[in-house]
Structure formats: C-alpha cells, structure tokens
Design an enzyme around this catalytic site. Structure first.
Site, PDB file in Angstrom:
ATOM      1  N   CYS A   1      53.774  40.957  15.423  1.00 49.70           N
ATOM      2  CA  CYS A   1      54.430  39.895  16.199  1.00 49.70           C
ATOM      3  C   CYS A   1      54.907  38.759  15.277  1.00 49.70           C
ATOM      4  O   CYS A   1      55.784  38.979  14.454  1.00 49.70           O
ATOM      5  CB  CYS A   1      53.490  39.405  17.293  1.00 49.70           C
ATOM      6  SG  CYS A   1      54.340  38.441  18.541  1.00 49.70           S
TER       7      CYS A   1
ATOM      8  N   HIS B   1      52.748  44.396  20.134  1.00 44.51           N
ATOM      9  CA  HIS B   1      51.316  44.299  19.803  1.00 44.51           C
ATOM     10  C   HIS B   1      50.667  45.678  19.866  1.00 44.51           C
ATOM     11  O   HIS B   1      50.296  46.136  20.964  1.00 44.51           O
ATOM     12  CB  HIS B   1      50.624  43.354  20.787  1.00 44.51           C
ATOM     13  CG  HIS B   1      50.907  41.912  20.524  1.00 44.51           C
ATOM     14  ND1 HIS B   1      50.069  41.125  19.772  1.00 44.51           N
ATOM     15  CD2 HIS B   1      51.958  41.142  20.875  1.00 44.51           C
ATOM     16  CE1 HIS B   1      50.591  39.900  19.686  1.00 44.51           C
ATOM     17  NE2 HIS B   1      51.736  39.890  20.348  1.00 44.51           N
TER      18      HIS B   1
ATOM     19  N   GLU C   1      47.726  46.548  19.189  1.00 47.31           N
ATOM     20  CA  GLU C   1      46.343  46.433  19.681  1.00 47.31           C
ATOM     21  C   GLU C   1      46.306  46.214  21.192  1.00 47.31           C
ATOM     22  O   GLU C   1      45.237  46.205  21.801  1.00 47.31           O
ATOM     23  CB  GLU C   1      45.608  45.307  18.943  1.00 47.31           C
ATOM     24  CG  GLU C   1      45.925  43.886  19.385  1.00 47.31           C
ATOM     25  CD  GLU C   1      47.282  43.359  18.912  1.00 47.31           C
ATOM     26  OE1 GLU C   1      48.072  44.139  18.312  1.00 47.31           O
ATOM     27  OE2 GLU C   1      47.556  42.175  19.148  1.00 47.31           O
TER      28      GLU C   1
ATOM     29  N   ASP D   1      38.415  41.617  41.819  1.00 48.74           N
ATOM     30  CA  ASP D   1      37.810  40.364  42.282  1.00 48.74           C
ATOM     31  C   ASP D   1      36.327  40.476  41.972  1.00 48.74           C
ATOM     32  O   ASP D   1      35.681  41.436  42.389  1.00 48.74           O
ATOM     33  CB  ASP D   1      38.007  40.206  43.794  1.00 48.74           C
ATOM     34  CG  ASP D   1      39.467  39.931  44.137  1.00 48.74           C
ATOM     35  OD1 ASP D   1      39.756  39.571  45.282  1.00 48.74           O
ATOM     36  OD2 ASP D   1      40.306  40.084  43.234  1.00 48.74           O
TER      37      ASP D   1
ATOM     38  N   ASP E   1      47.774  31.654  46.663  1.00 47.90           N
ATOM     39  CA  ASP E   1      47.022  32.154  47.827  1.00 47.90           C
ATOM     40  C   ASP E   1      47.661  31.598  49.097  1.00 47.90           C
ATOM     41  O   ASP E   1      47.141  30.649  49.678  1.00 47.90           O
ATOM     42  CB  ASP E   1      45.557  31.707  47.746  1.00 47.90           C
ATOM     43  CG  ASP E   1      44.861  32.309  46.530  1.00 47.90           C
ATOM     44  OD1 ASP E   1      44.045  31.611  45.897  1.00 47.90           O
ATOM     45  OD2 ASP E   1      45.160  33.471  46.210  1.00 47.90           O
TER      46      ASP E   1
HETATM   47  O1  1PR Z   1      41.264  28.634  42.547  1.00 53.61           O
HETATM   48  O2  1PR Z   1      41.731  28.802  40.092  1.00 53.61           O
HETATM   49  O3  1PR Z   1      39.394  29.011  40.949  1.00 53.61           O
HETATM   50  O4  1PR Z   1      41.111  30.813  41.336  1.00 53.61           O
HETATM   51  C1  1PR Z   1      40.427  31.579  42.292  1.00 53.61           C
HETATM   52  C2  1PR Z   1      41.021  32.951  42.186  1.00 53.61           C
HETATM   53  O5  1PR Z   1      40.252  33.853  42.955  1.00 53.61           O
HETATM   54  C3  1PR Z   1      42.427  32.982  42.731  1.00 53.61           C
HETATM   55  O6  1PR Z   1      43.226  33.880  41.942  1.00 53.61           O
HETATM   56  C4  1PR Z   1      42.253  33.563  44.139  1.00 53.61           C
HETATM   57  O7  1PR Z   1      43.373  34.379  44.490  1.00 53.61           O
HETATM   58  C5  1PR Z   1      41.031  34.442  43.957  1.00 53.61           C
HETATM   59  N1  1PR Z   1      40.194  34.470  45.147  1.00 53.61           N
HETATM   60  C6  1PR Z   1      39.394  33.487  45.579  1.00 53.61           C
HETATM   61  N2  1PR Z   1      38.743  33.901  46.705  1.00 53.61           N
HETATM   62  C7  1PR Z   1      39.153  35.159  46.951  1.00 53.61           C
HETATM   63  C8  1PR Z   1      38.689  35.999  48.073  1.00 53.61           C
HETATM   64  O8  1PR Z   1      39.144  37.132  48.253  1.00 53.61           O
HETATM   65  N3  1PR Z   1      37.761  35.443  48.870  1.00 53.61           N
HETATM   66  N4  1PR Z   1      40.758  36.701  45.795  1.00 53.61           N
HETATM   67  C9  1PR Z   1      40.068  35.524  45.950  1.00 53.61           C
HETATM   68  C10 1PR Z   1      41.935  36.809  46.470  1.00 53.61           C
HETATM   69  C11 1PR Z   1      43.690  38.224  45.755  1.00 53.61           C
HETATM   70  C12 1PR Z   1      43.697  39.388  44.853  1.00 53.61           C
HETATM   71  C13 1PR Z   1      43.705  40.700  45.608  1.00 53.61           C
HETATM   72  C14 1PR Z   1      45.117  41.045  46.014  1.00 53.61           C
HETATM   73  C15 1PR Z   1      45.267  42.530  46.237  1.00 53.61           C
HETATM   74  N5  1PR Z   1      42.366  38.157  46.320  1.00 53.61           N
HETATM   75  O9  1PR Z   1      42.565  39.314  44.114  1.00 53.61           O
HETATM   76  O10 1PR Z   1      43.272  41.658  44.740  1.00 53.61           O
HETATM   77  O11 1PR Z   1      45.353  40.317  47.184  1.00 53.61           O
HETATM   78  O12 1PR Z   1      44.378  42.956  47.208  1.00 53.61           O
HETATM   79  P1  1PR Z   1      44.599  44.409  47.933  1.00 53.61           P
HETATM   80  O13 1PR Z   1      45.427  45.279  47.002  1.00 53.61           O
HETATM   81  O14 1PR Z   1      43.233  44.934  48.150  1.00 53.61           O
HETATM   82  O15 1PR Z   1      45.336  44.134  49.215  1.00 53.61           O
HETATM   83  P2  1PR Z   1      40.851  29.224  41.205  1.00 53.61           P
END
Ligand code: 1PR
Length: 559
Positions: free
Chosen positions: A84, A196, A198, A245, A410
């Site tokens: 890079c 990259h 790696e 997650d 979100d």
């Molecule tokens: O606010 O900077 O601390 O970040 C928190 C992070 O955690 C954010 O990216 C937020 O989207 C994620 N988050 C917080 N709570 C939840 C929860 O589910 N209770 N996850 C959460 C939200 C979004 C994706 C999910 C896609 C695809 N989930 O993680 O994977 O929506 O899902 P699917 O394919 O199953 O439909 P901060």
C-alpha cells in the site's frame, strides 16, 4: 532456505502491522522488527507495510533515519516487499503530500483518484491484471491470478499508462471505474502491491508466501507487449459481510446473539436468556472459511463494570485476527468512555486505537454518530463552523483515514398521513402503507441499541457524518431486523442517493434473492446479514453463487 533467512518488518509506527504479523505467523515463519540502522545489514528480506498518509510515512522514515539505509538495502539487490503506502513511497512523490518527495526508486507520481464518477476511497475487492503479455501466459510469479480478487483501500494511486518506463517495473494494473491504476510493481528485487495481501484471503497469503519462500528477483526483461489501459477491466466486487452481534449472556459468557427487531432474548417459556448462537471467534472463523469478504462484530452491551482495557472484545479481535485475513470491523461502545474507577478517561480516538492495535481495520460508531450529527446541524443553524474537530468521527478519520470509520444507523419507520405531519423530516411515499393505511413515512434515528428515538432522520445523520469524515454507512433497519422478509429497499435507495460514500445494506435478508434484489435496485457496495448465517439457513457460498448467476461481480469463495 526460508527458515534460516532473516526476515524483517520495517514498521514506522502508523501501520496496523498486527494483521501482517498474524499472516506471517500463519504461514509458519518468524519475522523481526527493524529497530536500528544496523538491522538493515542483517536483513535477508524486508516487508514494508504502509498505512496512513504518504507524507507521514516519509517523515517517519526520515526521522527514524531509515530512508537512506532502505535505499541502500534496495540497491544491494536483496528482496523488498512493499504494501500500500509501502509501494507508493517508492515513487517520486504524491499529491497527498506535495512537499514531501518519495524515495524515487520508480519513475512516476501518486495521484488522488478522480471523484466525478466514483466514491473515494477505492475500497473493496478488485482484480489485478498482469500487464506483460508474456508473463500473463506463463505462470507469472508472483502468482497474481486472473480470477483472484485482492482487497484495496486507498484514495491515491499511480495511474497506469501502459507505455514507456512503466514497462520496466509495472507488474499488474487494476481498473476502478474510469481509471486504470498500478496495482503491483515488480522490478529485480523489489515487489510491491497497492492492495493489502494480508487482508486478501488465501490469494493474498499465497503472495506473501511466495515472497518469503521463493526468490522473486525478476530478470530485467523489458520484452513483450504491455496491456493498454483499455485492456484493464473493472472487476470491483460487491462485498458480502457476515455480522456478529456479541454480548454477555446471563451467565456472563460472551456469545453471538441476534435480535428480532433488536430484541435478543428468548421467549419466557424458553428461559428468557439471551439467544446464544455460538462463540464469536469460532463463528467468525467459519464465515471467513466460507468466503465472507468482511466480518463485523457489534458489541451490543458495553461492559460498564469493566475498565476498557479488559473489554472482552479486545481479546476477541486479537484471537480472530490470528486466523481471519479479510477486513474486520468492530462496533459498539466506540465513544468517549470513563473507567468504573471514575478516573481513567478513554477518548473515542483512543478506544478506536486499542481496537486497531488488537486487529480491527474499521470501527463502527452508532449512538455517538447521532449526537455528532445533531451537534453538526445545531452549529450550522447557529452559523458556527460545524467541523471543529471535536467529534470522534473527525478525530478517528484524521488519524487512521476515513476508510476506518463506519457509521452504524439504527433507524425505524415513523408512518404519517401527510408529509406535513413529519415536522420537517425527510419523508418518502411508501409502497408499504402503515397500520392505519398511512402512505408516507420518515426514518427516525435511534440511539442505545434502538431503545431511544431521536428527532433526527436518517438523511440528516448520514449527510452530517459524511461531512464529518465517515468513510462508509452500515444501514440497519429495526423494522426489518431479523425478519427474513428482505431488505428495506425504499430506505436503502433513499439513503444511497444522499451520500457518495459506500453504503452497506443490512437487516432482513432471508434468502439469496434478497441479496441480489437489493444490489440491483439500490447499487449498494456491500450486503450484510446475520441471522440467516448464524441459524445456518443459507450458507455464504450459496448467496455468492446466486448473486454471480444474476451477473453481480463477486469474489469467488474458494479464493
Ligand atoms: O451505539 O455505537 O454503542 O453501537 C451499538 C451497535 O450495536 C450498533 O451498531 C447497533 O446497530 C448494534 N446494536 C445494539 N443493540 C442491538 C440489538 O440488536 N439489540 N444490533 C444491536 C442491531 C443490527 C445488525 C444486524 C443486522 C442484520 N443489529 O447487527 O445484524 O440488522 O440482521 P439480520 O440479517 O439477522 O436481519 P453504539
């Protein structure tokens, strides 16, 4: 043989060298750091990774007294591999730092990508086409395969002209939309790549292995026709990202979980604990082996009762980056934090730095980005300079590059009967009427994992974050999350129209058709899913082969 040779790493202190060390270790070799000028005399081979700005790299080389010894090392004929910015500094100079000359090993200058027809940085998986016709025919060493795809993330490049001086050193070229650029150089004892290795999966590891284990000295052949720039085809692929997650369950174990519209708990009669879909590192490794182009970890509970240094996610990244050689993103809790002792303050840029040192390539920011966007519009409304360098987005982008900053959105739908009812928020007319037949909706941003709605809509968020220096948008959707009913196409195409940085579609994917549909209808650069991979409903390879059948450029899983 490779085991006796003294392999050194020239690290000038800005690179994310952990992934390179992990790659060399994975290949079964040892590598030492160049610490003093004398080490250059000991070195049989040197790998020179570069990350961050051209000017910073050159100043760091000079201030550590390494610039002249490096040039002498190259002149000695011993093998050097640049990566890079480690390739770019071998040229005469760069638009990125006009006052800072390069090492001038190769003729030519590094230039900023033209932004008229494409988003910058060039970020993703692309082909590298060997330019010497005769090399393309033989088993060109170093093995840059026609069908292989390599991970690029850069805003500056050496234009590929296909004539004259380039004959003696250009090895492969790559097309990013309207521009053909040099993707690797190979001249006598110097081999260097813009991409990259790696972070380029098995194809990239193979290149590192051939540099370490073979003698890549190229005879100064200048024979053979060069491919013209027009012969270089565009092959940037759509990235398929697996998202994990992660949070602690009621027993305190770190598990991969998955919300259903952000509710991650099993039903009461199932015990009501956090859904447990597996261990973060194991699942991530499986997805890497299955051909995921990127892995995203979202830490959905910030561990308030722990000093940041003990956050389990740091260890997850250290372990994952030992065996996963594609880009890793970490989100959740990237913001200014204070340890439980109330004393130790962690500015967001330091939180990010810890994650990068542990093996992450990008950090994603959720809640803090909403606050930053609200502050941005507030200051604009008051006629004050909104870009004052005080936000985490600005500080992380400034130090690590904008490609390292992802904004995780979100949003949730708020249905209204008429646009006027949306009190000045950006409204769309929806094909999916609300519960009371409402024809319009706006997308409300939330913070704290969807638990708190804000008076900010998605367009306000993403436009402010792009202005603040974010490099990419991870666009989730609470209404679609975990439903397997497909992506919210209306949300994604409306948001894509508002920014010129890459957008990742997220939330709702339930079958391969959903991935193809969202790419065809919104031109997103990447598609992300979680539940259907964790619940083993659809393997990544099946998604990729379906997308390929629909004519969508994909990095082949076996690469
Ligand atoms: O606010 O900077 O601390 O970040 C928190 C992070 O955690 C954010 O990216 C937020 O989207 C994620 N988050 C917080 N709570 C939840 C929860 O589910 N209770 N996850 C959460 C939200 C979004 C994706 C999910 C896609 C695809 N989930 O993680 O994977 O929506 O899902 P699917 O394919 O199953 O439909 P901060």
């Amino acid at each position: 043989s490779a085991s006796e040779q003294k392999l050194y790493l020239l690290d000038y202190g800005a690179g994310n060298v952990r992934s390179l060390l992990n790659a060399v270790e994975k290949l079964g070799h040892r590598i030492e750091y160049i610490k003093t000028v004398e080490d250059f005399a000991q070195a049989d081979k040197i790998i020179f990774p570069g990350v961050g700005a051209f000017g910073y790299a050159m100043r760091a080389l000079k201030s550590s007294g390494f610039a002249e010894p490096l040039k002498a090392y190259i002149a000695s004929g011993r093998p050097l591999m640049g990566i890079c910015v480690g390739m770019q500094v071998l040229f005469e100079g760069s638009d990125e730092s006009p006052s800072e000359p390069g090492l001038g090993v190769f003729e030519g200058r590094v230039e900023l990508f033209d932004k008229k027809l494409k988003s910058v940085p060039h970020m993703g998986w692309n082909a590298a086409q060997v330019v010497h016709q005769e090399n393309a025919l033989t088993s060109a060493v170093p093995e840059i395969g026609e069908d292989s795809r390599y991970y690029f993330v850069h805003s500056y490049a050496v234009p590929y002209t296909g004539v004259g001086a380039q004959r003696g050193y250009v090895h492969s070229a790559t097309r990013y939309v309207d521009q053909a650029v040099v993707s690797s150089v190979w001249s006598r004892n110097v081999f260097a790549t813009q991409f990259h290795p790696e972070k380029s999966g098995a194809a990239g590891l193979a290149l590192l292995q051939s540099f370490i284990e073979r003698n890549l000295v190229r005879p100064p052949s200048s024979a053979g026709e060069l491919r013209t720039p027009e012969d270089i085809d565009s092959a940037l692929t759509v990235r398929v990202i697996a998202c994990l997650d992660v949070r602690a369950n009621d027993q305190g174990d770190l598990v991969v979980t998955k919300g259903d519209q952000y509710d991650v708990r099993e039903s009461a009669d199932m015990g009501g604990d956090v859904r447990n879909l597996g261990k973060p590192v194991d699942l991530a490794k499986r997805y890497y082996d299955e051909g995921a182009d990127e892995i995203a970890f979202l830490n959905i509970t910030s561990f308030r009762n722990l000093p940041f240094r003990d956050t389990p996610m740091l260890e997850v990244l250290r372990q994952a980056s030992r065996s996963i050689f594609v880009p890793l993103t970490i989100g959740g809790g990237v913001r200014d934090s204070v340890d439980p002792d109330g004393e130790h303050v962690w500015p967001a840029v330091q939180v990010a730095g810890e994650y990068f040192r542990s093996g992450a390539d990008k950090v994603s920011i959720g809640s803090d980005a909403v606050y930053a966007a609200e502050r941005y519009w507030q200051r604009k409304a008051e006629g004050q300079e909104p870009l004052d360098g005080s936000t985490a987005i600005e500080q992380i982008a400034e130090r690590y590059g904008r490609q390292a900053v992802v904004i995780s959105v979100d949003p949730r739908r708020v249905y209204v009967n008429t646009p006027e009812d949306a009190n000045d928020h950006h409204v769309i007319r929806t094909a999916f009427p609300g519960p009371n037949g409402e024809q319009y909706c706006w997308y409300q941003c939330t913070v704290k994992g969807g638990r708190e709605g804000r008076d900010t809509d998605v367009r306000q968020l993403v436009m402010a974050c792009e202005a603040l220096g974010a490099g990419e948008i991870l666009l989730n959707c609470m209404d679609k999350d975990g439903t397997n009913s497909g992506y919210d196409i209306e949300l994604i195409s409306d948001t894509k129209a508002a920014v010129s940085i890459p957008v990742i579609a997220s939330s709702g994917a339930g079958k391969p058709e959903h991935f193809a549909e969202v790419v065809e209808q919104t031109a997103v650069e990447a598609v992300l899913a979680a539940g259907i991979f964790h619940r083993r409903e659809v393997p990544i390879a099946a998604v990729k082969s379906y997308m390929q059948e629909q004519g969508i450029p994909i990095r082949s899983a076996e690469d």
